[in-house]
Design a protein around this motif. Structure first.
Motif: not given
Length: 777
Positions: A520-523, A550-554, A573-578
């Motif tokens: 997997x890869x995390x960006x 954050x994007x997770x590439x499986x 599989x992308x998320x964002x957070x504050x």
């Protein structure tokens, strides 16, 4: 023939002129002065000068025109000219009424060449010759050359070079100059073959010899040269021996004699020391007299010298320092305490009467800073707690030094109190710093059975342009991760010390490069703003916010846990957070580079708000603790803890998990390899709970006692990572032991460790050798 009276007179006059003409001719030629004489000088002529101006000679001889000159006057002039050292020969002649001074100048030194020196650098030897008076363009003096030869020989003898031979040559050059050549044959070193201590009954000779910096040959002698004899080092070792006995109550210890002998070939040294140990004395009465400024209770409470204890010179010196420092806190910069001892041989006790002289109360006139070629004065001054034109405060000065040292910008910081002769109630404070390189290029290298070689790198710039601001552009281009991060911190955004930090970053992590993590890869990309507010001299709180996407590439075979986590966020599989953050830091270390005492504590709380797609909390706490075991040995421990949990009905982001393993974490194990394992492929997932404790015993490298920039260490690390569903248990704990080397080298900090797990679990990846390098520019 008849002569007239006039003719007869003419005849007599002619013969008289013929007779006296040689005498007349004689006094008009150049005549060296002998015997007593007296003459009126109508002219003075100087001959033989090449470099020196005639006016210099006229001013030296102190003879005026139309002055009567006798032998005494001429002798004084010759003496003065010789005493200048400029002339090799001085002669004075008289030609009629003209005084002729004939001079032969000494040659000047055209060049100095030193060959054959290995023990000392040629630049150091030339500097030593210059202090004696031998250097290029200076007037050559053979006596000084002989003096220099002896001085150089003494330097070699002090290093144990008893077979040294020094020969000098003088070669003439054009324009009345000479070339000085010094040829040195150092010969073989005189090595210590034996050291014997006679008269020591209470301690083993072996233990006493271990105190010495000079030793007989051992396996490290080739590097430390500890078996190379030096007279100065022997004197230092004898003082160490004396201090050892004094610290254990042997107040009447004395070194009766020392004998140093050489073998016939002058290459082996035999040292014999005769001592008288005396008896152990205990502390009797301790009486402090003098003006204590009402601080007697504080002083008595903090004295290390206690009645009934075995006497220790260290405790005596600590007690004197307590008195002086306490009075210094009230402005008495030159307070002194003098102990007077009274021995009682029958009871083997010693009474102390400590006389205190507080001196004058003084205030600080000026604070002068030196050595900061790059760092601006204001960067240092804002850390100073002693004010100018205020009463001297020893505690504020100690705190100022500590704060400057903790900046991390300087190799060393020295503070001196300088009296002012014209004013007894004023002092100046001198702060001298030695700057460190302001930028760094960091690199890391590791070896493991699965990854073979792991290489990382980064670049940063601290104390930007000497302003005290930190500008960092981190670049990490390893196979595992790629990081590009820019950070700007102004530690004094306000005059009160409120700091402000901007962060912007992008991070990519490729787990496929580590066989234990899965495919997997995390960006991640983010930016943030933080502020820091000091509320004591040692404490600061931080608060801020950051936005992160954050994007997770499986890949084809990702860990099952990642597949489950990504289901709510498909298809990409992308998320964002504050995230809001709150932190605290407390730093009481004595040095930011190589601490010997003090603590560093950090606590941080991150809260991902409902404004983002994930909501969670993450807490971390770290404490570093340093304590001196002895003068040169330091014990250090570092506890790292972390805990994360989900909020708002979402799962805890798996990319925020804690990991352990690697040289900066749990040494002896592969990077990020410790944590909960995937049920399908066994890859490491990290966890939501972390406890890692690292212990080090740092000792100076043999032969470099007192140098804290290069030390060897033994370590013991223990800890683990637990998943969200796992309970903290000893069963999951891993532990390693090992040794290593830490060196603040000219090219930057270097750390090398060799470790072996003493507690591990099946499937753990071991990383035996780990290496980290930081290169300064």
């Amino acid at each position: 023939m008849k002569f007239t009276s006039l003719g007869f007179l003419a005849f007599l006059g002619f013969n008289w002129l013929v007779l006296i003409s040689p005498a007349i001719a004689q006094i008009t030629e150049k005549e060296e002065l002998v015997g007593e004489f007296s003459v009126v000088v109508e002219d003075i002529r100087v001959e033989g000068l090449q470099r020196i101006e005639p006016g210099t000679v006229f001013s030296l001889i102190d003879i005026e025109l139309e002055e009567i000159v006798d032998r005494k006057k001429v002798s004084e002039a010759i003496k003065v000219l010789f005493n200048t050292g400029f002339f090799e020969d001085v002669k004075v002649f008289l030609e009629g009424s003209t005084l002729i001074v004939e001079l032969k100048e000494r040659p000047s030194i055209g060049s100095i060449d030193i060959s054959g020196s290995k023990e000392f650098k040629e630049e150091a030897l030339l500097e030593a010759l210059k202090k004696i008076g031998l250097f290029e363009s200076e007037i050559f003096n053979r006596n000084l050359l002989e003096k220099a030869e002896q001085a150089l020989k003494n330097q070699y003898l002090s290093r144990g070079k008893y077979n040294v031979k020094i020969e000098s040559t003088i070669s003439p050059l054009l324009r009345n100059r000479v070339a000085v050549g010094i040829v040195i044959e150092e010969g073989d070193d005189a090595r210590i073959e034996e050291i014997k201590i006679y008269g020591a009954n209470e301690f083993k000779e072996k233990d006493l010899l271990n105190l010495f910096s000079q030793k007989t040959k051992n396996w490290l002698s080739w590097y430390t040269k500890s078996n190379q004899y030096s007279r100065e080092k022997l004197d230092g070792d004898l003082e160490t021996l004396r201090s050892f006995y004094l610290d254990r109550g042997y107040l009447k210890f004395e070194i009766i004699s020392k004998q140093v002998s050489l073998s016939p070939d002058r290459t082996k040294v035999f040292i014999s020391i005769l001592v008288n140990e005396g008896k152990v004395f205990k502390v009797g009465k301790v009486n402090i007299i003098g003006d204590l400024l009402g601080q007697s209770d504080y002083i008595n409470e903090n004295l290390s010298l206690k009645t009934g204890d075995i006497f220790s010179n260290i405790n005596l010196q600590k007690s004197l320092l307590v008195i002086q420092d306490r009075l210094g806190d009230f402005g008495y910069a030159f307070a002194r305490a003098f102990p007077v001892t009274r021995f009682k041989d029958e009871s083997q006790t010693v009474d102390f009467e400590i006389n205190v002289n507080s001196g004058n109360r003084v205030y600080v006139r000026r604070i002068n800073i030196s050595g900061n070629a790059k760092t601006r004065d204001e960067v240092i001054r804002r850390e100073i707690r002693q004010l100018e034109s205020a009463w001297y405060d020893a505690e504020a000065i100690r705190l100022s030094r500590s704060r400057i040292d903790r900046l991390g910008y300087f190799q060393s910081v020295e503070v001196k109190t300088l009296p002012i002769n014209q004013a007894q109630d004023q002092v100046d404070i001198g702060i001298e710093v030695e700057e460190r390189p302001l930028g760094s290029i960091s690199a890391g290298l590791g070896f493991s059975s699965s990854e073979n070689i792991v290489l990382t790198a980064g670049i940063s710039q601290g104390n930007f342009l000497g302003t005290g601001t930190n500008v960092s552009f981190q670049v990490n281009t390893s196979d595992i991760s790629q990081t590009y991060a820019f950070s700007y911190t102004n530690p004094y955004w306000t005059d009160d010390g409120v700091s402000r930090t901007f962060d912007i970053y992008t991070r990519k992590f490729d787990a496929n490069q580590i066989s234990s993590l899965g495919d997997y890869k995390i960006d991640s990309k983010g930016l943030g703003l933080r502020f820091g507010i000091p509320f004591t001299e040692f404490d600061k709180i931080f608060f801020g916010t950051k936005y992160e996407a954050t994007d997770i590439n499986l890949g084809l075979s990702p860990p099952r846990r990642f597949e489950i986590y990504c289901i709510p966020y498909l298809p990409d599989c992308s998320t964002n957070s504050l995230v809001l953050s709150l932190g605290w830091i407390r730093d009481t270390r004595d040095n930011g580079l190589a601490p010997n005492t003090g603590t560093l504590q950090r606590a941080n709380f991150d809260y991902a708000t409902p404004l983002g797609e994930v909501e969670y909390a993450r807490l971390t706490y770290e404490i570093q603790w340093f304590r001196p075991v002895s003068k040169d040995i330091t014990y250090a421990t570092n506890l790292e803890t972390g805990y994360g949990f989900p909020l708002g009905g979402t799962e805890f982001p798996i990319f925020k998990n804690f990991y352990a393993g690697g040289i900066g974490s749990l040494r002896g194990f592969a990077n990020r390899s410790i944590g909960e394992k995937d049920e399908v492929d066994g890859s490491s997932l990290g966890g939501t709970k972390k406890v890692v404790i690292k212990n080090e015993l740092l000792v100076p490298l043999p032969g470099n006692t007192g140098d804290r920039t290069i030390r060897i260490f033994g370590y013991f690390d223990a800890g683990s990572i637990w998943g969200e569903s796992q309970e903290l248990s000893f069963e999951e704990v891993r532990a390693t032991v090992g040794i290593g080397l830490s060196w603040f080298s000219p090219v930057g900090p270097i750390k090398l460790s060799f470790g072996k797990p003493v507690k591990k679990r099946e499937g753990d990846e071991v990383q035996t050798v780990q290496f980290q390098l930081g290169t300064s520019f």
